[in-house]
Design a protein around this motif. Structure first.
Motif, PDB file in Angstrom:
ATOM      1  N   LYS A   4      91.572  74.496  13.418  1.00 54.39           N
ATOM      2  CA  LYS A   4      92.671  73.533  13.287  1.00 54.39           C
ATOM      3  C   LYS A   4      93.986  74.168  13.759  1.00 54.39           C
ATOM      4  CE  LYS A   4      94.445  70.260  10.016  1.00 54.39           C
ATOM      5  NZ  LYS A   4      94.966  70.303   8.680  1.00 54.39           N
ATOM      6  N   LYS A   5      94.184  75.398  13.337  1.00 51.77           N
ATOM      7  CA  LYS A   5      95.415  76.100  13.707  1.00 51.77           C
ATOM      8  C   LYS A   5      95.498  76.258  15.240  1.00 51.77           C
ATOM      9  CE  LYS A   5      98.491  78.764  11.683  1.00 51.77           C
ATOM     10  NZ  LYS A   5      98.836  79.352  10.424  1.00 51.77           N
ATOM     11  N   ILE A   6      94.358  76.629  15.812  1.00 53.59           N
ATOM     12  CA  ILE A   6      94.333  76.813  17.272  1.00 53.59           C
ATOM     13  C   ILE A   6      94.618  75.483  17.969  1.00 53.59           C
ATOM     14  CG2 ILE A   6      92.834  77.463  19.224  1.00 53.59           C
ATOM     15  CD1 ILE A   6      91.470  79.431  17.289  1.00 53.59           C
ATOM     16  N   ALA A   7      94.001  74.418  17.446  1.00 52.37           N
ATOM     17  CA  ALA A   7      94.230  73.101  18.055  1.00 52.37           C
ATOM     18  C   ALA A   7      95.707  72.717  17.972  1.00 52.37           C
ATOM     19  CB  ALA A   7      93.357  72.056  17.369  1.00 52.37           C
ATOM     20  N   GLU A   8      96.346  73.082  16.863  1.00 48.41           N
ATOM     21  CA  GLU A   8      97.776  72.767  16.737  1.00 48.41           C
ATOM     22  C   GLU A   8      98.591  73.519  17.792  1.00 48.41           C
ATOM     23  OE1 GLU A   8      97.536  71.861  11.971  1.00 48.41           O
ATOM     24  OE2 GLU A   8      98.497  73.740  12.633  1.00 48.41           O
ATOM     25  N   TYR A   9      98.215  74.784  18.018  1.00 46.43           N
ATOM     26  CA  TYR A   9      98.904  75.552  19.068  1.00 46.43           C
ATOM     27  C   TYR A   9      98.644  74.917  20.435  1.00 46.43           C
ATOM     28  CZ  TYR A   9     100.694  79.568  16.468  1.00 46.43           C
ATOM     29  OH  TYR A   9     101.434  80.372  15.651  1.00 46.43           O
ATOM     30  N   PHE A  10      97.390  74.521  20.683  1.00 50.87           N
ATOM     31  CA  PHE A  10      97.054  73.901  21.973  1.00 50.87           C
ATOM     32  C   PHE A  10      97.897  72.638  22.201  1.00 50.87           C
ATOM     33  CE2 PHE A  10      92.426  75.638  22.553  1.00 50.87           C
ATOM     34  CZ  PHE A  10      92.954  76.897  22.712  1.00 50.87           C
ATOM     35  N   GLU A  11      98.065  71.880  21.120  1.00 53.52           N
ATOM     36  CA  GLU A  11      98.849  70.653  21.235  1.00 53.52           C
ATOM     37  C   GLU A  11     100.304  70.987  21.591  1.00 53.52           C
ATOM     38  OE1 GLU A  11     101.304  67.346  19.578  1.00 53.52           O
ATOM     39  OE2 GLU A  11      99.581  67.453  20.909  1.00 53.52           O
ATOM     40  N   LYS A  12     100.839  72.045  20.946  1.00 52.16           N
ATOM     41  CA  LYS A  12     102.219  72.450  21.237  1.00 52.16           C
ATOM     42  C   LYS A  12     102.333  72.874  22.699  1.00 52.16           C
ATOM     43  CE  LYS A  12     103.454  74.673  16.941  1.00 52.16           C
ATOM     44  NZ  LYS A  12     103.804  75.962  16.425  1.00 52.16           N
ATOM     45  N   ILE A  13     101.335  73.623  23.165  1.00 53.42           N
ATOM     46  CA  ILE A  13     101.355  74.092  24.553  1.00 53.42           C
ATOM     47  C   ILE A  13     101.293  72.902  25.512  1.00 53.42           C
ATOM     48  CG2 ILE A  13      99.995  75.306  26.321  1.00 53.42           C
ATOM     49  CD1 ILE A  13      99.143  77.252  24.026  1.00 53.42           C
ATOM     50  N   GLU A  14     100.415  71.948  25.181  1.00 48.28           N
ATOM     51  CA  GLU A  14     100.232  70.796  26.061  1.00 48.28           C
ATOM     52  C   GLU A  14     101.521  69.981  26.183  1.00 48.28           C
ATOM     53  OE1 GLU A  14      96.799  68.470  24.988  1.00 48.28           O
ATOM     54  OE2 GLU A  14      97.123  67.085  26.635  1.00 48.28           O
ATOM     55  N   SER A  15     102.302  69.940  25.087  1.00 46.92           N
ATOM     56  CA  SER A  15     103.507  69.119  25.189  1.00 46.92           C
ATOM     57  C   SER A  15     104.760  69.940  25.482  1.00 46.92           C
ATOM     58  CB  SER A  15     103.668  68.263  23.933  1.00 46.92           C
ATOM     59  OG  SER A  15     103.550  69.086  22.806  1.00 46.92           O
ATOM     60  N   ALA A  16     104.615  71.241  25.746  1.00 50.94           N
ATOM     61  CA  ALA A  16     105.796  72.059  26.043  1.00 50.94           C
ATOM     62  C   ALA A  16     106.424  71.611  27.361  1.00 50.94           C
ATOM     63  CB  ALA A  16     105.394  73.528  26.141  1.00 50.94           C
ATOM     64  N   SER A  17     107.751  71.651  27.399  1.00 45.22           N
ATOM     65  CA  SER A  17     108.413  71.109  28.578  1.00 45.22           C
ATOM     66  C   SER A  17     108.638  72.155  29.665  1.00 45.22           C
ATOM     67  CB  SER A  17     109.746  70.482  28.183  1.00 45.22           C
ATOM     68  OG  SER A  17     110.499  71.466  27.515  1.00 45.22           O
ATOM     69  N   SER A  18     108.480  73.422  29.348  1.00 47.26           N
ATOM     70  CA  SER A  18     108.651  74.422  30.399  1.00 47.26           C
ATOM     71  C   SER A  18     107.684  75.566  30.210  1.00 47.26           C
ATOM     72  CB  SER A  18     110.081  74.981  30.378  1.00 47.26           C
ATOM     73  OG  SER A  18     110.204  75.885  29.313  1.00 47.26           O
ATOM     74  N   ARG A  19     107.517  76.324  31.273  1.00 44.49           N
ATOM     75  CA  ARG A  19     106.587  77.438  31.216  1.00 44.49           C
ATOM     76  C   ARG A  19     107.068  78.510  30.233  1.00 44.49           C
ATOM     77  NH1 ARG A  19     106.223  82.189  34.063  1.00 44.49           N
ATOM     78  NH2 ARG A  19     104.153  83.101  33.999  1.00 44.49           N
ATOM     79  N   LEU A  20     108.385  78.670  30.164  1.00 41.50           N
ATOM     80  CA  LEU A  20     108.943  79.671  29.272  1.00 41.50           C
ATOM     81  C   LEU A  20     108.594  79.359  27.813  1.00 41.50           C
ATOM     82  CD1 LEU A  20     110.744  82.087  30.005  1.00 41.50           C
ATOM     83  CD2 LEU A  20     112.666  80.791  29.060  1.00 41.50           C
ATOM     84  N   ILE A  21     108.741  78.093  27.463  1.00 41.80           N
ATOM     85  CA  ILE A  21     108.425  77.674  26.095  1.00 41.80           C
ATOM     86  C   ILE A  21     106.930  77.882  25.834  1.00 41.80           C
ATOM     87  CG2 ILE A  21     108.337  75.670  24.538  1.00 41.80           C
ATOM     88  CD1 ILE A  21     110.846  74.644  25.977  1.00 41.80           C
ATOM     89  N   MET A  22     106.123  77.477  26.830  1.00 42.34           N
ATOM     90  CA  MET A  22     104.675  77.634  26.738  1.00 42.34           C
ATOM     91  C   MET A  22     104.294  79.089  26.468  1.00 42.34           C
ATOM     92  SD  MET A  22     102.692  76.242  29.908  1.00 42.34           S
ATOM     93  CE  MET A  22     101.966  74.763  30.123  1.00 42.34           C
ATOM     94  N   THR A  23     104.932  80.000  27.215  1.00 39.75           N
ATOM     95  CA  THR A  23     104.620  81.413  27.082  1.00 39.75           C
ATOM     96  C   THR A  23     104.954  81.911  25.679  1.00 39.75           C
ATOM     97  OG1 THR A  23     105.368  81.553  29.364  1.00 39.75           O
ATOM     98  CG2 THR A  23     104.825  83.618  28.308  1.00 39.75           C
ATOM     99  N   GLY A  24     106.082  81.450  25.155  1.00 37.18           N
ATOM    100  CA  GLY A  24     106.512  81.842  23.808  1.00 37.18           C
ATOM    101  C   GLY A  24     105.503  81.380  22.763  1.00 37.18           C
ATOM    102  N   ILE A  25     105.054  80.128  22.897  1.00 34.14           N
ATOM    103  CA  ILE A  25     104.087  79.583  21.926  1.00 34.14           C
ATOM    104  C   ILE A  25     102.783  80.382  21.989  1.00 34.14           C
ATOM    105  CG2 ILE A  25     102.746  77.536  21.278  1.00 34.14           C
ATOM    106  CD1 ILE A  25     104.963  75.865  22.695  1.00 34.14           C
ATOM    107  N   LEU A  26     102.398  80.688  23.211  1.00 40.86           N
ATOM    108  CA  LEU A  26     101.154  81.427  23.419  1.00 40.86           C
ATOM    109  C   LEU A  26     101.248  82.826  22.782  1.00 40.86           C
ATOM    110  CD1 LEU A  26      98.642  80.647  24.894  1.00 40.86           C
ATOM    111  CD2 LEU A  26      99.539  81.661  26.971  1.00 40.86           C
ATOM    112  N   ALA A  27     102.402  83.467  22.955  1.00 35.47           N
ATOM    113  CA  ALA A  27     102.592  84.809  22.387  1.00 35.47           C
ATOM    114  C   ALA A  27     102.473  84.740  20.867  1.00 35.47           C
ATOM    115  CB  ALA A  27     103.946  85.364  22.801  1.00 35.47           C
ATOM    116  N   GLU A  28     103.015  83.667  20.300  1.00 34.71           N
ATOM    117  CA  GLU A  28     102.944  83.485  18.846  1.00 34.71           C
ATOM    118  C   GLU A  28     101.481  83.330  18.407  1.00 34.71           C
ATOM    119  OE1 GLU A  28     104.633  80.094  16.183  1.00 34.71           O
ATOM    120  OE2 GLU A  28     106.097  80.608  17.738  1.00 34.71           O
TER     121      GLU A  28
END
Ligand code: AMP
Length: 608
Positions: A4-28
């Motif tokens: 569930k936690k991973i899916a929540e991260y995936f959802e955040k990544i999918e809706s991130a508006s920039s690559r920089l934000i995506m990278t930050g979420i992924l690092a987290e």
């Protein structure tokens, strides 16, 4: 970590508006995972269960996924199918039916990533009669315990399309961010970076340090990934042993190495200016293969690092007979070659050997010859660091007599005239051109650094080379093309730094009617409602698609264009030559190359 936690991260990544934000979420996400989990998460991000070369594919068709959703939700397959027609994405369909589940399941437990992997692995390894029912059952079982969001990603995995828009460079960036804290304890590294700092003010100096540290870590990660194509296991080492864990990874037969890439220059003079005395080799138009010999076990990898061993039985046999080493890793170009007439068959014939069925018949009709051109490993020793001239010597010694394995044709020269003559002779024989090689360069895995320079025959137009562009969208057919559902392509080149595909051409010519229907068939499966995050385009197609397929494109020239995003450059009068099934999106021509080609073209035009 639960799914569930991973899916929540995936959802955040999918809706991130920039690559920089995506990278930050992924690092987290990476920082929350332990070393066993991070490996699995990375494979999922890459849309697989194991590194591609292990060929563990969950692969389930849409029909079966529909049935699994129906089973889990208590609906009929027909009801699920009509919702799919409406929404166009089975991930969202699964979400819908899990939300409106008709009956609460009796056995519903929290899903762990291990459980998800274990069911998916069972799916990947089950075959034969009854296996389809079992696969449906295994997905339905997961869906039974899933929340809406989990359901979205659970069904996307077996469909092979996570729709997250993340490429390997972004994953590596995130891994580097994750490591910076620990790397600050590494005194040697800290000292090394400090000695290069330019900023004077404390605050700015700190920011510069952090930036440089990340770059350094990122380089180290990439260098390892280049020689060991398994990002999951690289991450696992980082997580369990820290930065120094990377030292434990080395090249080994059975794990693919990312291929070195060729730069371009427009003429023989420029090649000599750049390399001085160098090797000039025939450029064969077949497909590149990496051969791994581990005793009696031969594994053959394509340029995309797929295991293609079963396709080329005659090559495996020849390796066992002709290679004079117990273990080895070497590379060559394979093509259908008529030994009797000494004639090379065209690429169209050679490519027919990339098949899963009728392998035996075809191998008898069009046997392959492999022209070996580099060696990276012999009997326990990596040769990657040796200069090319030394590797070539070892290669020559290693390949014994026989008709299936040979050496690439090659001369050594510092004379442009001699290169031109050699070039013309090869082109007359039906070859693509030549590749010049720096005699002193090591094997540079996964990069383009003027160790190799290609010079291809001109296709009459002004551009002497074709561009490999990624399809990012397509246009509906008009007039005669309405029947195909596709009339043109929007294509892009790759910006490796930013991990983004930038539009470079709209292509409407060069496709046969067969191409049009084939393209529509494959592209309609990867349609996206919105522009994918990794695409940058000033042109809006009728349909966006996941950047996945590469086409070879010929154009008259490169021009400046406000419409396109590849450094403001575009292809003029582009036409499609062929679909390049041997290249992944990230192996397409880069923005940097387009800029170089634009510059080179000006030199030629102005006679500079
Ligand atoms: P390109 O795909 O146009 O970037 O050109 C590089 C490709 O040329 C390599 O990846 C090989 O598949 C192919 N090739 C053909 N002959 C040779 C050769 N003698 N040495 C290296 N690469 C070759």
């Amino acid at each position: 970590m639960n799914f569930k936690k991973i899916a929540e991260y995936f959802e955040k990544i999918e809706s991130a508006s920039s690559r920089l934000i995506m990278t930050g979420i992924l690092a987290e996400l990476f920082s929350e995972a332990d070393s066993a989990e991070i490996t699995k998460i990375i494979y999922l991000l890459q849309g697989q269960l194991a590194p591609a070369h292990k060929q563990i594919e969950v692969g389930m068709g849409e029909k079966y996924i529909e049935k699994a959703i129906a089973k889990a939700g208590g609906y009929s397959a027909g009801e699920v199918h009509s919702e799919f027609k409406e929404l166009g994405d089975l991930g969202l369909v699964a979400e819908h039916f899990i939300k409106n589940k008709k009956q609460k399941s009796l056995f519903s437990a929290e899903l762990s990533i291990e459980k998800v992997f274990s069911n998916l692995m069972k799916i990947a390894t089950s075959s034969g009669s009854g296996s389809q029912d079992l696969k449906i059952k295994l997905i339905a079982e997961l869906l039974n315990s899933a929340s809406q969001l989990e359901a979205r990603y659970l069904v996307r995995i077996p469909l092979g399309n996570m729709r997250l828009g993340i490429g390997d460079p972004t994953i590596m960036d995130a891994l580097a961010i994750n490591l910076t804290k620990e790397a600050r304890q590494d005194k040697k590294l800290v000292k090394e970076i400090e000695s290069t700092l330019k900023e004077k003010k404390e605050e700015k100096r700190e920011a510069e340090f952090e930036r440089k540290l990340r770059v350094k870590l990122r380089e180290r990660i990439e260098a390892k990934y280049n020689v060991h194509s398994d990002l999951g296991s690289v991450a696992e080492k980082l997580k369990s042993k820290g930065v120094n864990g990377l030292d434990e990874i080395s090249i080994e037969p059975g794990t693919p190495i990312r291929p070195t890439l060729a730069e371009r220059l427009p003429s023989a003079e420029e090649i000599i200016k750049k390399l001085g005395k160098c090797a000039i080799e025939a450029k064969y138009d077949g497909f590149r293969l990496a051969i791994h010999k581990d005793g009696n076990k031969v594994t053959i990898f394509s340029r995309q690092q797929e295991n293609v061993t079963p396709m080329f039985p005659e090559l495996s046999e020849a390796v066992k007979k002709q290679v004079k080493a117990k273990d080895a890793i070497f590379e060559g170009e394979a093509l259908a070659f008529n030994e009797e007439t000494g004639e090379y068959y065209s690429f169209q014939i050679t490519i027919q050997r990339k098949r899963k069925y009728n392998v035996k018949e075809m191998s008898e009709q069009f046997p392959l010859k492999l022209f070996a051109f580099d060696v990276l490993y012999i009997d326990g020793k990596s040769l990657m660091g040796l200069p090319f001239k030394e590797r070539r010597k070892r290669l020559e010694k290693m390949i014994g007599k026989g008709k299936t394995l040979g050496l690439s044709d090659s001369i050594i020269t510092d004379n442009p005239k001699e290169i031109e003559t050699y070039f013309n002779e090869r082109v007359e024989k039906g070859l693509e051109g030549i590749i010049a090689k720096d005699l002193n360069a090591p094997y540079i895995a996964g990069a383009r650094k003027f160790a190799w320079i290609k010079l291809k025959r001109s296709y009459k137009g002004e551009l002497s080379d074709t561009v490999d562009a990624v399809i990012v969208g397509y246009f509906k057919g008009k007039g005669k093309r309405t029947q195909f559902g596709l009339g043109g392509l929007l294509t892009a080149v790759y910006d490796e730094k930013e991990d983004v595909f930038r539009s470079v051409a709209k292509i409407g010519t060069g496709m046969t009617e067969e191409n049009l229907s084939e393209l529509e068939k494959i592209l309609s499966k990867i349609k996206r409602e919105k522009k994918p995050q990794r695409v940058d385009s000033g042109v809006e197609p009728d349909f966006w698609v996941e950047p996945k397929y590469v086409v070879e494109v010929l154009a008259d020239e490169i021009t400046k264009s406000p419409m396109h995003k590849a450094a403001g450059l575009a292809l003029r009068f582009p036409r499609m030559i062929k679909i390049r099934t041997d290249k992944k999106a990230e192996q397409a021509t880069t923005v940097k190359e387009i800029k170089q080609m634009f510059k080179a073209q000006r030199h030629v035009k102005l006679g500079e």
